[in-house]
Design a protein around this motif. Structure first.
Motif, PDB file in Angstrom:
ATOM      1  N   LYS A   1      23.262  39.247 107.951  1.00 35.69           N
ATOM      2  CA  LYS A   1      22.031  38.776 107.127  1.00 35.69           C
ATOM      3  C   LYS A   1      22.689  39.338 105.078  1.00 35.69           C
ATOM      4  CE  LYS A   1      19.480  41.538 109.326  1.00 35.69           C
ATOM      5  NZ  LYS A   1      19.487  41.758 110.633  1.00 35.69           N
ATOM      6  N   TYR A   2      22.035  38.391 104.450  1.00 36.90           N
ATOM      7  CA  TYR A   2      22.637  38.896 102.559  1.00 36.90           C
ATOM      8  C   TYR A   2      21.861  38.102 101.891  1.00 36.90           C
ATOM      9  CZ  TYR A   2      24.492  34.117 103.555  1.00 36.90           C
ATOM     10  OH  TYR A   2      24.762  32.996 103.933  1.00 36.90           O
ATOM     11  N   SER A   3      21.330  38.505 100.665  1.00 36.76           N
ATOM     12  CA  SER A   3      20.543  37.962  99.721  1.00 36.76           C
ATOM     13  C   SER A   3      21.492  37.451  98.442  1.00 36.76           C
ATOM     14  CB  SER A   3      20.083  39.341  98.929  1.00 36.76           C
ATOM     15  OG  SER A   3      21.371  39.848  98.358  1.00 36.76           O
ATOM     16  N   HIS A   4      20.699  37.233  97.749  1.00 35.53           N
ATOM     17  CA  HIS A   4      20.877  36.438  96.323  1.00 35.53           C
ATOM     18  C   HIS A   4      22.899  37.609  95.568  1.00 35.53           C
ATOM     19  CE1 HIS A   4      19.577  32.753  97.011  1.00 35.53           C
ATOM     20  NE2 HIS A   4      17.323  33.257  96.159  1.00 35.53           N
ATOM     21  N   VAL A   5      22.564  38.415  95.969  1.00 38.35           N
ATOM     22  CA  VAL A   5      23.608  39.212  95.585  1.00 38.35           C
ATOM     23  C   VAL A   5      25.631  38.767  96.352  1.00 38.35           C
ATOM     24  CG1 VAL A   5      24.852  41.466  95.663  1.00 38.35           C
ATOM     25  CG2 VAL A   5      21.816  41.232  94.925  1.00 38.35           C
ATOM     26  N   LEU A   6      25.151  38.563  96.699  1.00 35.81           N
ATOM     27  CA  LEU A   6      26.237  37.925  98.213  1.00 35.81           C
ATOM     28  C   LEU A   6      25.915  36.214  97.685  1.00 35.81           C
ATOM     29  CD1 LEU A   6      26.232  40.663 100.982  1.00 35.81           C
ATOM     30  CD2 LEU A   6      27.370  40.874  98.975  1.00 35.81           C
ATOM     31  N   SER A   7      25.201  35.696  97.530  1.00 34.62           N
ATOM     32  CA  SER A   7      25.437  34.421  97.509  1.00 34.62           C
ATOM     33  C   SER A   7      24.042  33.399  96.891  1.00 34.62           C
ATOM     34  CB  SER A   7      24.935  33.409  99.171  1.00 34.62           C
ATOM     35  OG  SER A   7      24.822  32.571  99.032  1.00 34.62           O
ATOM     36  N   ARG A   8      24.686  32.883  95.664  1.00 35.73           N
ATOM     37  CA  ARG A   8      23.838  32.399  95.063  1.00 35.73           C
ATOM     38  C   ARG A   8      23.187  30.961  95.465  1.00 35.73           C
ATOM     39  NH1 ARG A   8      27.943  31.101  89.970  1.00 35.73           N
ATOM     40  NH2 ARG A   8      29.036  30.478  91.457  1.00 35.73           N
ATOM     41  N   HIS A   9      23.990  30.027  96.853  1.00 32.56           N
ATOM     42  CA  HIS A   9      23.241  29.370  96.412  1.00 32.56           C
ATOM     43  C   HIS A   9      22.272  29.866  98.111  1.00 32.56           C
ATOM     44  CE1 HIS A   9      22.809  25.121  99.081  1.00 32.56           C
ATOM     45  NE2 HIS A   9      23.072  26.117 100.463  1.00 32.56           N
TER      46      HIS A   9
ATOM     47  N   ARG B   1      12.418  34.387 104.869  1.00 32.41           N
ATOM     48  CA  ARG B   1      13.180  32.977 103.903  1.00 32.41           C
ATOM     49  C   ARG B   1      13.042  31.987 104.944  1.00 32.41           C
ATOM     50  NH1 ARG B   1      12.401  37.209 101.082  1.00 32.41           N
ATOM     51  NH2 ARG B   1      13.538  37.831  99.390  1.00 32.41           N
ATOM     52  N   ILE B   2      13.131  30.811 103.908  1.00 33.15           N
ATOM     53  CA  ILE B   2      13.085  29.600 104.320  1.00 33.15           C
ATOM     54  C   ILE B   2      14.790  29.125 104.595  1.00 33.15           C
ATOM     55  CG2 ILE B   2      13.228  27.071 103.250  1.00 33.15           C
ATOM     56  CD1 ILE B   2      10.236  28.410 104.013  1.00 33.15           C
ATOM     57  N   TYR B   3      14.835  28.659 105.458  1.00 35.12           N
ATOM     58  CA  TYR B   3      16.443  28.621 105.980  1.00 35.12           C
ATOM     59  C   TYR B   3      16.973  27.361 105.516  1.00 35.12           C
ATOM     60  CZ  TYR B   3      20.256  26.520 108.495  1.00 35.12           C
ATOM     61  OH  TYR B   3      22.109  26.285 108.916  1.00 35.12           O
ATOM     62  N   ILE B   4      18.280  27.450 104.370  1.00 37.06           N
ATOM     63  CA  ILE B   4      18.669  26.388 103.872  1.00 37.06           C
ATOM     64  C   ILE B   4      19.929  26.230 104.562  1.00 37.06           C
ATOM     65  CG2 ILE B   4      19.943  25.815 101.390  1.00 37.06           C
ATOM     66  CD1 ILE B   4      17.315  27.588 100.361  1.00 37.06           C
ATOM     67  N   PRO B   5      20.398  25.139 105.398  1.00 39.80           N
ATOM     68  CA  PRO B   5      21.907  25.061 105.022  1.00 39.80           C
ATOM     69  C   PRO B   5      22.778  25.193 103.689  1.00 39.80           C
ATOM     70  CG  PRO B   5      19.880  22.878 105.617  1.00 39.80           C
ATOM     71  CD  PRO B   5      20.013  23.600 104.754  1.00 39.80           C
ATOM     72  N   PRO B   6      24.575  25.819 104.719  1.00 32.51           N
ATOM     73  CA  PRO B   6      24.934  25.890 103.730  1.00 32.51           C
ATOM     74  C   PRO B   6      25.741  24.566 102.682  1.00 32.51           C
ATOM     75  CG  PRO B   6      25.767  26.659 106.468  1.00 32.51           C
ATOM     76  CD  PRO B   6      24.401  25.639 106.185  1.00 32.51           C
TER      77      PRO B   6
END
Length: 592
Positions: free
Chosen positions: A145-153, A160-165
């Motif tokens: 699990k990670y937030s926008h701190v680690l991923s801008r995408h 949270r809504i699942y967003i594909p890579p």
């Protein structure tokens, strides 16, 4: 990474034939980044592994049981709650992306039918396993699990809504045209290698598969894009069709490449002809992936254990080297020590010339033939006799320290040589048993702390298994790769008239030639082969013209109380050889 989009497509195709409609009986989490599903379909029982390891991310059926923790982690508990009892209805792979979704029909807390997606994203260090509710597209939980701190995408968090890579903007390999390929290639830097351009332009391609395409064309492996014309590009397109057309029909040729020792080194969904004469094993893609990664994980675990032991040995050696340097300060100072005695003697011989309170005195040195003067420092609070006694005490103390330092230096050098041998054994160790023998030896010698506790249960040690090689003319050579194997070889296996070999002045393996003949009757070629083994399995492996001592076993003795692996020998002769890896492998193959 060998686990490319084509491999995943081959795994998916086999999974569709085997697990669609199967029921999830139990969920386990063997490691912090992997999930195991126990599946049941009619009378068949299967196990499916999903792994998000940074280097070993994958999905496949597996047969070798995995050890599970006593207390299941939280993600495992979530999967048990939502998936156990559910059935796998569909397996989805978007194009040749390294993303696969298991569509599972299960029931919620009030017995209503719900559909979940268990998504395995195979993306190196960004790999993940995510449970998503299909209708709302919301994430139920994830193994990482990670937030926008680690991923801008995107955020990967429950709720949270699942967003594909993010997509890699590559060509759809299965449906592209020849024009699409050429256009995409020409957008790449012209000085890039062609293999790199193929891997970066085509969806589902790994470097291994791109190399295979270049190999099938007959073009140079180091061909750059700016060296390609219409002829080369047409050959590339033709070679690609040999893979693309079967892939469209789910017609794969799962291949596992093995090295000379039988260890898996590569795999692919298609035949890897670029590996030439190396053994290429055909079979199930799932089986190949399991075999490859089992060996990878075993090697990683073994390397961690080896690294820990090596670090310990090197630290101990460093401490002993510092100790030796300190001890040698007392050695080579015989003149200074003797001068203390002379100073005391001169004071006693000239007491009448020295008065209490003197700081220094200059006396005739009758020990010097030239008759020079000796300047001697005095303690003013002491009288002449007391000053002489002080020098005699310093002399006696320095003399004792010198003798002790010489004795301890010899012990320290022996210990350093012993640890150098352990280091060599660790560098040569290739099996769990060999590393276990070395670790147990270090424990017994007191170099490792025993963390097993006071109630340690003693288990019977396995009998050491020295390597066996078939030499020419029917002779057999035995090689001990650890001190325990060496001791067992000398004390239990070798006979008096067997020939013993060891590298000269280096740590290394003990080698025994089994023979009923005398030393003079043993063929020179056999001695050379055994000497090559002794040189190869030693610290001098990378050297040339290595000296090997050999003698009869009856002239080899293990002193009482000696360190493991240490022996003395007499009546030896010496032969010089060059360590030859190919010759060693050839001897190993003869054994088979």
């Amino acid at each position: 990474m060998p686990f490319d989009g084509f491999v995943l497509a081959a795994v998916r195709h086999e999974l569709e034939d085997n697990i669609i409609g199967s029921r999830i009986d139990r969920v386990y989490q063997p490691t912090h980044d992997s999930i195991a599903l126990n599946l049941r379909q009619a009378k068949d029982r299967m196990r499916l592994l999903l792994c998000a390891h940074p280097s070993f991310a994958r999905i496949h059926l597996f047969k070798q049981p995995k050890e599970n923790p006593v207390s299941p982690p939280s993600f495992c508990m979530v999967l048990r709650k939502h998936l156990e009892g559910g059935r796998i209805k569909k397996i989805i792979q978007p194009g040749l992306e390294r993303i696969i979704s298991l569509e599972i029909e299960a029931q919620n807390e009030i017995g209503q039918a719900v559909t979940k997606h268990l998504i395995c994203e195979i993306m190196g260090k960004h790999s993940n396993i995510i449970l998503v509710e299909v209708q709302s597209r919301k994430i139920t939980d994830a193994i990482k699990k990670y937030s926008h701190v680690l991923s801008r995408h995107r955020e990967v968090l429950p709720g949270r809504i699942y967003i594909p890579p993010p997509t890699q903007e590559k060509l759809d390999t299965l449906h592209m045209t020849e024009k699409d390929l050429f256009k995409s290639l020409l957008k790449r830097p012209l000085d890039d290698l062609l293999v790199k351009c193929l891997q970066s332009c085509l969806e589902g391609f790994s470097t291994t598969l791109a190399n295979e395409i270049i190999y099938r064309t007959g073009l140079p492996a180091e061909l750059a894009l700016n060296e390609c014309g219409e002829y080369e590009l047409n050959k590339i397109w033709a070679a690609l069709q040999e893979i693309i057309i079967p892939a469209r029909q789910n017609s794969f040729q799962p291949t596992l490449v093995l090295n000379r020792q039988g260890k898996p080194i590569e795999f692919s969904a298609f035949d890897l002809t670029c590996f030439g004469n190396q053994l290429r094993k055909k079979g199930s893609m799932n089986d190949h992936v399991e075999q490859f990664y089992n060996h990878q994980e075993e090697d990683l675990r073994r390397e961690k254990e080896r690294s820990f032991l090596l670090k310990t040995v090197l630290k101990l050696s460093g401490n002993l080297s510092k100790k030796l340097e300190f001890q040698r300060k007392y050695l080579g100072q015989e003149e200074k020590i003797e001068q203390l005695r002379i100073s005391g003697e001169l004071i006693m011989a000239n007491i009448h010339q020295i008065s209490r309170g003197s700081v220094e005195v200059s006396l005739d040195n009758f020990y010097d033939i030239a008759g020079s003067k000796a300047d001697i420092d005095l303690t003013p609070e002491l009288g002449p006799v007391e000053n002489a006694q002080a020098y005699f005490k310093k002399y006696a103390k320095a003399k004792r320290a010198s003798k002790t330092a010489a004795r301890i230096e010899e012990q320290t050098l022996k210990e350093l040589n012993y640890l150098a041998g352990i280091e060599t054994n660790l560098n040569m160790a290739t099996s769990d048993q060999e590393i276990s023998e070395i670790k147990d030896e270090l424990n017994r010698q007191g170099y490792l702390k025993d963390t097993s506790g006071p109630r340690r249960v003693k288990t019977a040690q396995k009998t050491p298994q020295p390597l066996a090689f078939k030499l020419s003319e029917g002779f057999t050579a035995l090689v001990g790769k650890t001190n325990r194997q060496n001791d067992y070889l000398i004390t239990h296996m070798a006979k008096d008239n067997d020939i013993w070999l060891h590298v000269k002045d280096y740590p290394g393996a003990h080698v025994i030639i089994r023979t009923e003949k005398s030393l003079s009757e043993t063929p020179a070629g056999v001695l050379l082969e055994a000497a090559c083994l002794a040189a190869y399995f030693s610290k001098a492996r990378q050297s040339k013209n290595v000296a090997i001592d050999y003698t009869l076993r009856k002239y080899v003795h293990k002193p009482p109380g000696a360190k493991p692996g240490f022996v003395t020998y007499t009546s030896q002769r010496t032969i010089n050889v060059n360590p030859d890896e190919d010759a060693v492998f050839k001897l190993a193959e003869n054994k088979k």
